[in-house]
Design a protein around this motif. Sequence first.
Motif, PDB file in Angstrom:
ATOM      1  N   ARG A  37       0.852  -1.193   0.000  1.00 17.39           N
ATOM      2  CA  ARG A  37       0.000   0.000   0.000  1.00 17.39           C
ATOM      3  C   ARG A  37       0.889   1.245   0.000  1.00 17.39           C
ATOM      4  NH1 ARG A  37      -5.266   0.591   1.773  1.00 17.39           N
ATOM      5  NH2 ARG A  37      -5.143  -1.451   2.810  1.00 17.39           N
ATOM      6  N   TRP A  38       0.656   2.137  -0.965  1.00 19.96           N
ATOM      7  CA  TRP A  38       1.439   3.355  -1.101  1.00 19.96           C
ATOM      8  C   TRP A  38       0.526   4.556  -0.928  1.00 19.96           C
ATOM      9  CZ3 TRP A  38       6.613   4.568  -2.575  1.00 19.96           C
ATOM     10  CH2 TRP A  38       6.828   5.898  -2.933  1.00 19.96           C
ATOM     11  N   GLY A  39       0.879   5.428   0.013  1.00 18.67           N
ATOM     12  CA  GLY A  39       0.178   6.692   0.181  1.00 18.67           C
ATOM     13  C   GLY A  39       1.101   7.817  -0.207  1.00 18.67           C
ATOM     14  N   ALA A  40       0.758   8.566  -1.223  1.00 18.03           N
ATOM     15  CA  ALA A  40       1.652   9.596  -1.760  1.00 18.03           C
ATOM     16  C   ALA A  40       1.593  10.868  -0.929  1.00 18.03           C
ATOM     17  CB  ALA A  40       1.287   9.903  -3.212  1.00 18.03           C
ATOM     18  N   ALA A  41       2.752  11.308  -0.486  1.00 16.88           N
ATOM     19  CA  ALA A  41       2.823  12.569   0.250  1.00 16.88           C
ATOM     20  C   ALA A  41       2.749  13.757  -0.707  1.00 16.88           C
ATOM     21  CB  ALA A  41       4.116  12.619   1.062  1.00 16.88           C
ATOM     22  N   TYR A  56      -0.097  -3.626 -12.559  1.00 17.92           N
ATOM     23  CA  TYR A  56      -0.730  -2.355 -12.253  1.00 17.92           C
ATOM     24  C   TYR A  56      -1.344  -2.425 -10.851  1.00 17.92           C
ATOM     25  CZ  TYR A  56      -0.476  -1.048 -17.224  1.00 17.92           C
ATOM     26  OH  TYR A  56      -0.047  -0.728 -18.493  1.00 17.92           O
ATOM     27  N   PRO A  57      -1.673  -1.295 -10.240  1.00 20.25           N
ATOM     28  CA  PRO A  57      -2.304  -1.334  -8.921  1.00 20.25           C
ATOM     29  C   PRO A  57      -3.619  -2.108  -8.947  1.00 20.25           C
ATOM     30  CG  PRO A  57      -1.544   0.897  -9.428  1.00 20.25           C
ATOM     31  CD  PRO A  57      -1.411   0.102 -10.686  1.00 20.25           C
ATOM     32  N   SER A  58      -3.886  -2.855  -7.893  1.00 21.64           N
ATOM     33  CA  SER A  58      -5.163  -3.560  -7.773  1.00 21.64           C
ATOM     34  C   SER A  58      -6.297  -2.573  -7.531  1.00 21.64           C
ATOM     35  CB  SER A  58      -5.099  -4.574  -6.620  1.00 21.64           C
ATOM     36  OG  SER A  58      -4.028  -5.481  -6.815  1.00 21.64           O
ATOM     37  N   SER A  59      -5.991  -1.476  -6.846  1.00 14.26           N
ATOM     38  CA  SER A  59      -6.979  -0.425  -6.615  1.00 14.26           C
ATOM     39  C   SER A  59      -6.246   0.886  -6.384  1.00 14.26           C
ATOM     40  CB  SER A  59      -7.874  -0.762  -5.418  1.00 14.26           C
ATOM     41  OG  SER A  59      -7.110  -0.835  -4.225  1.00 14.26           O
ATOM     42  N   ILE A  60      -6.892   1.986  -6.752  1.00  8.13           N
ATOM     43  CA  ILE A  60      -6.324   3.323  -6.531  1.00  8.13           C
ATOM     44  C   ILE A  60      -7.417   4.241  -6.010  1.00  8.13           C
ATOM     45  CG2 ILE A  60      -4.491   3.138  -8.260  1.00  8.13           C
ATOM     46  CD1 ILE A  60      -6.261   4.674 -10.195  1.00  8.13           C
ATOM     47  N   SER A  61      -7.002   5.211  -5.229  1.00  9.70           N
ATOM     48  CA  SER A  61      -7.895   6.259  -4.746  1.00  9.70           C
ATOM     49  C   SER A  61      -7.062   7.519  -4.637  1.00  9.70           C
ATOM     50  CB  SER A  61      -8.512   5.859  -3.396  1.00  9.70           C
ATOM     51  OG  SER A  61      -7.503   5.620  -2.435  1.00  9.70           O
ATOM     52  N   ALA A  62      -7.655   8.575  -4.118  1.00 12.88           N
ATOM     53  CA  ALA A  62      -6.946   9.853  -4.036  1.00 12.88           C
ATOM     54  C   ALA A  62      -5.673   9.705  -3.210  1.00 12.88           C
ATOM     55  CB  ALA A  62      -7.852  10.902  -3.424  1.00 12.88           C
ATOM     56  N   ALA A  65      -2.381   3.944  -3.616  1.00 16.77           N
ATOM     57  CA  ALA A  65      -2.429   2.802  -4.535  1.00 16.77           C
ATOM     58  C   ALA A  65      -2.167   1.538  -3.735  1.00 16.77           C
ATOM     59  CB  ALA A  65      -1.399   2.954  -5.646  1.00 16.77           C
ATOM     60  N   MET A  66      -2.865   0.458  -4.095  1.00 19.64           N
ATOM     61  CA  MET A  66      -2.682  -0.814  -3.413  1.00 19.64           C
ATOM     62  C   MET A  66      -2.422  -1.915  -4.439  1.00 19.64           C
ATOM     63  SD  MET A  66      -5.238  -3.103  -1.008  1.00 19.64           S
ATOM     64  CE  MET A  66      -5.556  -1.754   0.101  1.00 19.64           C
ATOM     65  N   PHE A  67      -1.462  -2.776  -4.101  1.00 19.13           N
ATOM     66  CA  PHE A  67      -1.160  -3.954  -4.901  1.00 19.13           C
ATOM     67  C   PHE A  67      -1.435  -5.194  -4.056  1.00 19.13           C
ATOM     68  CE2 PHE A  67       1.448  -0.543  -6.519  1.00 19.13           C
ATOM     69  CZ  PHE A  67       1.470  -0.719  -7.895  1.00 19.13           C
ATOM     70  N   GLN A  68      -2.196  -6.130  -4.583  1.00 20.32           N
ATOM     71  CA  GLN A  68      -2.414  -7.427  -3.960  1.00 20.32           C
ATOM     72  C   GLN A  68      -2.115  -8.486  -5.016  1.00 20.32           C
ATOM     73  OE1 GLN A  68      -6.529  -6.509  -2.626  1.00 20.32           O
ATOM     74  NE2 GLN A  68      -5.803  -7.009  -0.571  1.00 20.32           N
ATOM     75  N   VAL A  69      -0.921  -9.064  -4.954  1.00 24.91           N
ATOM     76  CA  VAL A  69      -0.438  -9.908  -6.041  1.00 24.91           C
ATOM     77  C   VAL A  69       0.183 -11.190  -5.492  1.00 24.91           C
ATOM     78  CG1 VAL A  69      -0.004  -7.915  -7.538  1.00 24.91           C
ATOM     79  CG2 VAL A  69       1.813  -8.770  -6.072  1.00 24.91           C
TER      80      VAL A  69
END
Length: 348
Positions: A37-41, A56-62, A65-69
């Motif tokens: 899980r990446w939260g962009a500062a 690619y990310p499994s899901s993205i929001s504002a 980004a989250m990867f579940q692989v």
Amino acid sequence: MKAYFWHSAVLLGMAVATIVAQDDLKVDCGRDSVTLRWGAAQSQMDTSLLRLGGCYPSSISAGEAMFQVELSDCNFRRLVTGDTLMYMNELTYMSGPKAQLRSFSHPVVCAYERPADWAPRIFDPVFHTYGQGDLVFHMELMKDDFSGPHLSREYPLGSFIYISAAVEQMVHQPLLLLLEECVATTTPELQSEGPVHPIITKGCLVASKTSNSKFEPRQKASEIRLSLQAFKFAVGKEVYIHCNLLAWDPSGLDTSKKACHYVKGHGWVLIDDPYHSTLCGCCDSSCESRKMRGIASGQHGITKNAGLIGPLVVTDNYRPEKIASEPEASCDSWEVGSHLPCMPDSVV
């Protein structure tokens, strides 16, 4: 730069995920998978441009980004040293040419305690002819969400043709499926004298340069998905799509063995490793195989198969919306997906 370490009790003991990052990053190494899980500062960061290996990310929001692989996917590399079994990859970010935030790459590692009785899986060498019979190829038209086959064979001009190609691997080394060449014809025989419309050339989705065609994010290495915008080619007649399917060593990508599409504002992008999109630099010219010293022909495990889809019919029901980065076509003969300029009376 700060170094972050996460620990979780999984698979044969203690697993350690190590990454160097500036932003809020959390990595959880599971038994056979990893969650990142990446939260962009940085507010200017587009998290949809993050890639974990070829995924690619499994899901993205504002700002997140989250990867579940699975560890068997996304081009994870495995290294065994002493009592440690490690899976390694890279988290990459590909910014646009005028973006304030520059592209970067960070290592991601999941390390596990190696059991005393551990041994690597045994695969047939894919570069031996006797082993190629275990590879089964598929290519078919799909629904817009790729949940199942598309039953209709009619596509309005400008709509999308969804294509899925896959290779089933029995006892082979894990392979990456590529579409090496794809063309559209009016006959099921590729060698006929009828018109031919190029779609993919040497792994370059040339149709994406002047349309909204694109490769979809990979769900697994052995499958590749294509969203092809219906083009003006033999409108109202039967059309066949011919493709060369290529099962390839994920570590052996070069200028002729790749999957690239054109992204407006970013240029050509290597979908399986955007950080090395320079391999797509030849897509506007001519892509030739890279010669590598000391590597025998076929050592990367090339296996080709000819795929055929059709017949399908493109109907002239409506025009596609104009693509923002392209000039408006002023004549009815403009071919969506064609690299040729708009010329009157040139419709096939």
